[in-house]
Design an enzyme around this catalytic site. Structure first.
Site, short mmCIF file in Angstrom:
data_model
loop_
_atom_site.label_atom_id
_atom_site.label_comp_id
_atom_site.label_asym_id
_atom_site.label_seq_id
_atom_site.Cartn_x
_atom_site.Cartn_y
_atom_site.Cartn_z
N PHE A 129 -4.71 24.90 77.85
CA PHE A 129 -5.90 24.68 77.03
C PHE A 129 -5.78 23.35 76.29
O PHE A 129 -5.68 23.30 75.06
CB PHE A 129 -6.04 25.82 76.02
CG PHE A 129 -6.03 27.19 76.66
CD1 PHE A 129 -7.14 27.66 77.35
CD2 PHE A 129 -4.90 28.00 76.57
CE1 PHE A 129 -7.13 28.92 77.94
CE2 PHE A 129 -4.89 29.27 77.14
CZ PHE A 129 -6.00 29.73 77.84
N GLY A 174 3.03 27.62 69.91
CA GLY A 174 2.01 27.96 70.91
C GLY A 174 2.13 27.08 72.13
O GLY A 174 1.57 25.98 72.19
N SER A 192 0.70 21.36 76.81
CA SER A 192 0.91 20.46 75.67
C SER A 192 2.37 20.04 75.56
O SER A 192 2.68 18.93 75.11
CB SER A 192 0.43 21.11 74.36
OG SER A 192 0.98 22.40 74.21
N ASP A 237 7.17 30.16 71.08
CA ASP A 237 6.15 31.07 71.62
C ASP A 237 6.87 32.37 72.00
O ASP A 237 7.97 32.32 72.55
CB ASP A 237 5.49 30.44 72.87
CG ASP A 237 4.14 31.07 73.22
OD1 ASP A 237 4.07 32.31 73.31
OD2 ASP A 237 3.18 30.31 73.44
N GLY A 292 1.31 36.06 74.81
CA GLY A 292 -0.12 35.76 74.71
C GLY A 292 -0.68 36.06 73.34
O GLY A 292 -0.18 36.92 72.61
N ASP A 327 -0.67 25.38 67.45
CA ASP A 327 -1.64 25.82 68.47
C ASP A 327 -1.29 27.24 68.93
O ASP A 327 -1.36 27.58 70.10
CB ASP A 327 -1.61 24.85 69.66
CG ASP A 327 -2.78 25.04 70.61
OD1 ASP A 327 -3.82 25.59 70.19
OD2 ASP A 327 -2.66 24.62 71.78
N HIS A 368 -4.89 32.16 66.96
CA HIS A 368 -6.00 31.54 66.26
C HIS A 368 -6.73 32.50 65.32
O HIS A 368 -7.73 32.14 64.70
CB HIS A 368 -7.00 30.93 67.25
CG HIS A 368 -6.45 29.72 67.96
ND1 HIS A 368 -5.11 29.45 68.05
CD2 HIS A 368 -7.07 28.71 68.60
CE1 HIS A 368 -4.94 28.32 68.72
NE2 HIS A 368 -6.11 27.85 69.06
N HIS A 372 -4.68 22.15 66.35
CA HIS A 372 -5.64 22.21 67.45
C HIS A 372 -6.74 23.22 67.15
O HIS A 372 -6.55 24.13 66.36
CB HIS A 372 -4.93 22.59 68.76
CG HIS A 372 -5.72 22.23 69.98
ND1 HIS A 372 -5.80 23.03 71.09
CD2 HIS A 372 -6.48 21.12 70.25
CE1 HIS A 372 -6.56 22.43 72.00
NE2 HIS A 372 -6.99 21.27 71.52
N1 SAH Z 1 -0.56 24.64 73.63
C1 SAH Z 1 -0.93 25.45 74.79
C2 SAH Z 1 -1.87 26.59 74.48
C3 SAH Z 1 -1.31 27.62 73.52
S1 SAH Z 1 -2.17 29.16 73.61
C4 SAH Z 1 -1.52 24.55 75.88
O1 SAH Z 1 -1.36 23.33 75.83
O2 SAH Z 1 -2.10 25.05 76.83
C5 SAH Z 1 -1.47 30.04 72.26
C6 SAH Z 1 -0.06 30.55 72.48
O3 SAH Z 1 0.39 31.04 71.21
C7 SAH Z 1 0.09 31.72 73.44
O4 SAH Z 1 0.95 31.37 74.50
C8 SAH Z 1 0.69 32.86 72.60
O5 SAH Z 1 1.70 33.62 73.26
C9 SAH Z 1 1.27 32.12 71.42
N2 SAH Z 1 1.35 32.91 70.19
C10 SAH Z 1 0.33 33.53 69.55
N3 SAH Z 1 0.76 34.12 68.44
C11 SAH Z 1 2.09 33.89 68.36
C12 SAH Z 1 3.13 34.26 67.42
N4 SAH Z 1 2.85 34.98 66.33
N5 SAH Z 1 4.37 33.86 67.66
C13 SAH Z 1 4.67 33.12 68.76
N6 SAH Z 1 3.75 32.73 69.67
C14 SAH Z 1 2.47 33.11 69.48
MG MG Z 2 -5.54 25.23 71.41
#
Ligand code: SAH
Ligand code: MG
Length: 226
Positions: free
Chosen positions: A23, A49, A55, A74, A78, A144, A147, A172
């Site tokens: 993303f 994230g 990223s 991460d 998800g 990131d 959300h 982000h």
């Molecule tokens: N930066 C990525 C997109 C991240 S999507 C890109 O470039 O595509 C958001 C990610 O945050 C997911 O993989 C999810 O597993 C992670 N995430 C969400 N809540 C979290 C938490 N509390 N601790 C660790 N990771 C988390």
């Molecule tokens: Mg994002």
């Protein structure tokens, strides 16, 4: 903002980043890379994230050029919006035995294909748990992760204290207009402006802020609204 000359992202790494699942639009990825290059000589980079590593390739490219390391935090299970039935669910990312999302194998493959295993260090766990034991000032923090209300504010409170003075915070999916997207990333961006950060750049939904006040390791101020 005056933009100093930046080395371009090497073609092979750019191709790897664009090919990776994730993303991060190309322009925002380039912006992430540039901020990483500016920060990398001052210390390590950290992202919260990682998903499938898109990223992380942009930040990893910056780390290679500046001789630093990117830590990617991460749990690889998800976010809420990645789960079955939600908008950003990808059924190929489910561990069939566990019935849970598992983006770690794809992440590792992305980083290996990019040739960035020396620069990108995956930390697998809940953000708040990792942060509880973190003690290292960061030259760049990229938020990131989840959300939703709770995860975004928890990431803010957990990690923003570790941005070094002069270091950069990138957030982000910041949407000032609620019609464009969820509120929590915008709310934590507003908190940063109250907590000693100045805005230094914007690209799409990505905001860059520099820490001009405060010392790494001291808590951010308590949440007052939202
Ligand atoms: N930066 C990525 C997109 C991240 S999507 C890109 O470039 O595509 C958001 C990610 O945050 C997911 O993989 C999810 O597993 C992670 N995430 C969400 N809540 C979290 C938490 N509390 N601790 C660790 N990771 C988390
Ligand atoms: Mg994002």
């Amino acid at each position: 903002m005056t933009t100093p000359h930046h080395p371009a992202m090497p073609d092979d790494l750019l191709a790897a980043a664009r090919a990776a699942k994730g993303f991060m639009p190309d322009a925002e990825g380039a912006f992430l890379f540039e901020r990483g290059v500016e920060a990398g000589r001052s210390g390590p980079l950290l992202e919260v994230g990682s998903y499938c590593g898109k990223s992380a390739v942009y930040l990893g490219a910056a780390a290679r050029l500046t001789g630093t390391t990117v830590f990617t935090v991460d749990h690889h299970r998800g976010s809420e919006e990645n789960q079955a039935g939600w908008e950003h669910h990808d059924p190929t990312l489910v561990d069939p035995d566990l019935g849970l999302m598992d983006t770690l194998p794809v992440f590792r493959r992305t980083i290996a294909d990019a040739g960035l295993e020396d620069e990108v260090v995956a930390v697998v766990g809940r953000s708040v748990t990792v942060a509880r034991h973190w003690r290292t000032p960061l030259a760049l923090l990229f938020i990131d992760g989840g959300h939703g209300e709770e995860p975004a504010h928890t990431d803010y409170e957990s990690w923003v204290p570790w941005v070094d003075r002069g270091g950069v915070l990138l957030i982000h999916d910041v949407f000032p207009d609620p019609r464009d997207g969820g509120r929590p990333p915008y709310e934590i961006y507003l908190r940063a402006l109250e907590d000693g950060f100045d805005e230094v750049g914007v690209c799409g939904s990505m905001r860059a802020l520099r820490r001009v006040d405060g010392q790494p390791g001291t808590p951010v101020s308590a949440r007052t609204s939202g």
